[in-house]
Design a protein around this motif. Structure first.
Motif, PDB file in Angstrom:
ATOM      1  N   GLY A 291      17.519  19.665  26.811  1.00 51.87           N
ATOM      2  CA  GLY A 291      16.834  19.033  27.931  1.00 51.87           C
ATOM      3  C   GLY A 291      17.731  19.046  29.145  1.00 51.87           C
ATOM      4  O   GLY A 291      18.956  19.041  29.028  1.00 51.87           O
ATOM      5  N   VAL A 292      17.135  19.073  30.318  1.00 53.08           N
ATOM      6  CA  VAL A 292      17.883  19.059  31.576  1.00 53.08           C
ATOM      7  C   VAL A 292      17.362  17.907  32.426  1.00 53.08           C
ATOM      8  O   VAL A 292      16.153  17.699  32.536  1.00 53.08           O
ATOM      9  N   ALA A 293      18.293  17.155  33.016  1.00 50.20           N
ATOM     10  CA  ALA A 293      17.928  16.021  33.856  1.00 50.20           C
ATOM     11  C   ALA A 293      18.631  16.108  35.202  1.00 50.20           C
ATOM     12  O   ALA A 293      19.712  16.676  35.313  1.00 50.20           O
ATOM     13  N   LYS A 294      17.997  15.514  36.217  1.00 50.02           N
ATOM     14  CA  LYS A 294      18.630  15.346  37.523  1.00 50.02           C
ATOM     15  C   LYS A 294      18.807  13.851  37.751  1.00 50.02           C
ATOM     16  O   LYS A 294      18.007  13.035  37.277  1.00 50.02           O
ATOM     17  N   VAL A 295      19.876  13.503  38.469  1.00 52.68           N
ATOM     18  CA  VAL A 295      20.204  12.095  38.685  1.00 52.68           C
ATOM     19  C   VAL A 295      20.644  11.892  40.127  1.00 52.68           C
ATOM     20  O   VAL A 295      21.505  12.626  40.623  1.00 52.68           O
ATOM     21  N   GLU A 296      20.079  10.901  40.782  1.00 50.76           N
ATOM     22  CA  GLU A 296      20.587  10.427  42.065  1.00 50.76           C
ATOM     23  C   GLU A 296      21.278   9.106  41.809  1.00 50.76           C
ATOM     24  O   GLU A 296      20.717   8.231  41.136  1.00 50.76           O
ATOM     25  N   VAL A 297      22.497   8.966  42.323  1.00 47.82           N
ATOM     26  CA  VAL A 297      23.202   7.697  42.218  1.00 47.82           C
ATOM     27  C   VAL A 297      23.190   7.069  43.609  1.00 47.82           C
ATOM     28  O   VAL A 297      23.609   7.696  44.585  1.00 47.82           O
TER      29      VAL A 297
ATOM     30  N   GLY B 269      10.562  10.072  30.312  1.00 53.13           N
ATOM     31  CA  GLY B 269      11.174  11.065  31.187  1.00 53.13           C
ATOM     32  C   GLY B 269      11.881  10.529  32.410  1.00 53.13           C
ATOM     33  O   GLY B 269      12.492  11.290  33.151  1.00 53.13           O
ATOM     34  N   LYS B 270      11.855   9.212  32.631  1.00 51.17           N
ATOM     35  CA  LYS B 270      12.514   8.610  33.801  1.00 51.17           C
ATOM     36  C   LYS B 270      13.191   7.305  33.413  1.00 51.17           C
ATOM     37  O   LYS B 270      12.589   6.471  32.743  1.00 51.17           O
TER      38      LYS B 270
ATOM     39  N   GLY C 190      13.030   9.230  16.812  1.00 51.81           N
ATOM     40  CA  GLY C 190      14.087   9.596  15.878  1.00 51.81           C
ATOM     41  C   GLY C 190      15.069  10.612  16.424  1.00 51.81           C
ATOM     42  O   GLY C 190      16.005  10.996  15.730  1.00 51.81           O
ATOM     43  N   ARG C 191      14.867  11.052  17.675  1.00 53.52           N
ATOM     44  CA  ARG C 191      15.778  12.022  18.316  1.00 53.52           C
ATOM     45  C   ARG C 191      16.362  11.379  19.573  1.00 53.52           C
ATOM     46  O   ARG C 191      15.693  10.592  20.247  1.00 53.52           O
ATOM     47  N   ILE C 192      17.616  11.698  19.868  1.00 51.65           N
ATOM     48  CA  ILE C 192      18.257  11.237  21.102  1.00 51.65           C
ATOM     49  C   ILE C 192      18.969  12.418  21.753  1.00 51.65           C
ATOM     50  O   ILE C 192      19.222  13.438  21.112  1.00 51.65           O
ATOM     51  N   ALA C 193      19.306  12.244  23.017  1.00 47.63           N
ATOM     52  CA  ALA C 193      19.986  13.294  23.776  1.00 47.63           C
ATOM     53  C   ALA C 193      21.467  12.981  23.909  1.00 47.63           C
ATOM     54  O   ALA C 193      21.845  11.848  24.216  1.00 47.63           O
ATOM     55  N   VAL C 194      22.299  13.978  23.659  1.00 42.99           N
ATOM     56  CA  VAL C 194      23.742  13.867  23.877  1.00 42.99           C
ATOM     57  C   VAL C 194      24.150  14.942  24.880  1.00 42.99           C
ATOM     58  O   VAL C 194      23.541  15.997  24.963  1.00 42.99           O
ATOM     59  N   THR C 195      25.192  14.661  25.620  1.00 43.36           N
ATOM     60  CA  THR C 195      25.594  15.530  26.728  1.00 43.36           C
ATOM     61  C   THR C 195      26.254  16.813  26.261  1.00 43.36           C
ATOM     62  O   THR C 195      27.181  16.783  25.448  1.00 43.36           O
TER      63      THR C 195
ATOM     64  N   GLY D 174      21.056  10.968  29.883  1.00 39.08           N
ATOM     65  CA  GLY D 174      20.795  10.968  28.447  1.00 39.08           C
ATOM     66  C   GLY D 174      19.617  10.090  28.085  1.00 39.08           C
ATOM     67  O   GLY D 174      18.789  10.444  27.239  1.00 39.08           O
ATOM     68  N   ALA D 175      19.500   8.951  28.738  1.00 34.08           N
ATOM     69  CA  ALA D 175      18.384   8.047  28.463  1.00 34.08           C
ATOM     70  C   ALA D 175      17.058   8.666  28.919  1.00 34.08           C
ATOM     71  O   ALA D 175      16.054   8.578  28.211  1.00 34.08           O
ATOM     72  N   ALA D 176      17.060   9.310  30.095  1.00 37.81           N
ATOM     73  CA  ALA D 176      15.828   9.928  30.592  1.00 37.81           C
ATOM     74  C   ALA D 176      15.338  11.025  29.652  1.00 37.81           C
ATOM     75  O   ALA D 176      14.154  11.091  29.319  1.00 37.81           O
ATOM     76  N   VAL D 177      16.250  11.880  29.202  1.00 36.25           N
ATOM     77  CA  VAL D 177      15.861  12.946  28.278  1.00 36.25           C
ATOM     78  C   VAL D 177      15.448  12.344  26.932  1.00 36.25           C
ATOM     79  O   VAL D 177      14.455  12.758  26.334  1.00 36.25           O
ATOM     80  N   SER D 178      16.168  11.333  26.473  1.00 40.31           N
ATOM     81  CA  SER D 178      15.834  10.699  25.187  1.00 40.31           C
ATOM     82  C   SER D 178      14.417  10.125  25.190  1.00 40.31           C
ATOM     83  O   SER D 178      13.718  10.197  24.181  1.00 40.31           O
ATOM     84  N   THR D 179      13.989   9.571  26.326  1.00 39.72           N
ATOM     85  CA  THR D 179      12.643   8.982  26.382  1.00 39.72           C
ATOM     86  C   THR D 179      11.546  10.044  26.311  1.00 39.72           C
ATOM     87  O   THR D 179      10.394   9.708  26.058  1.00 39.72           O
TER      88      THR D 179
END
Length: 135
Positions: free
Chosen positions: A96-102, A18-19, A61-66, A51-56
């Motif tokens: 899935g929904v993610a938040k990101v700080e750059v 998740g992170k 066998g599942r991945i997240a796409v935008t 995408g990586a955070a949601v994928s984890t």
């Protein structure tokens, strides 16, 4: 990583369910006319981290796409590198929904330069990618 993430120089800094944190060192081809990271590069790093955070957080066998990404630029990314710290906020069977700080980081410290939210769709990991990773 392959494709754009690999060719741009993105690297994994940290990952847990998740992170995910990804970093990107400054290079001239990633900057705009003032010498700061280009907004498209910042958005690309945020998208990859989300995408990586949601994928984890998805089953194997599942991945997240935008599906959608929204980014707010808060200041120039004028550091030596940028770091995208993404966290999955909600992960269901298909969305899935993610938040990101750059973060813009240099020797003097770090500063948030952008904030993003992203909606991701869970899809099956492509079979051809599984087969090629076994070679």
């Amino acid at each position: 990583m392959s494709g754009f993430p690999h060719s741009s120089g993105m690297r994994i800094v940290a990952a847990e369910p998740g992170k995910v944190a990804l970093a990107l060192a400054k290079r001239p081809e990633l900057t705009q006319f003032f010498g700061h990271f280009h907004g498209g590069v910042i958005a690309g790093l945020a998208d990859q981290a989300a995408g990586a955070a949601v994928s984890t957080a998805l089953p194997e066998g599942r991945i997240a796409v935008t599906v959608e990404i929204k980014i707010n630029f808060l200041g120039p990314a004028d550091g030596e590198q940028i770091i995208a710290r993404a966290e999955a906020m909600q992960v269901g069977g298909t969305i899935g929904v993610a938040k990101v700080e750059v973060i813009s980081q240099d020797k003097a410290g770090e500063r948030v330069c952008a904030f993003a939210t992203a909606t991701m769709r869970a899809v099956d990991f492509p079979v051809q990618m599984i087969d090629s990773s076994r070679r």
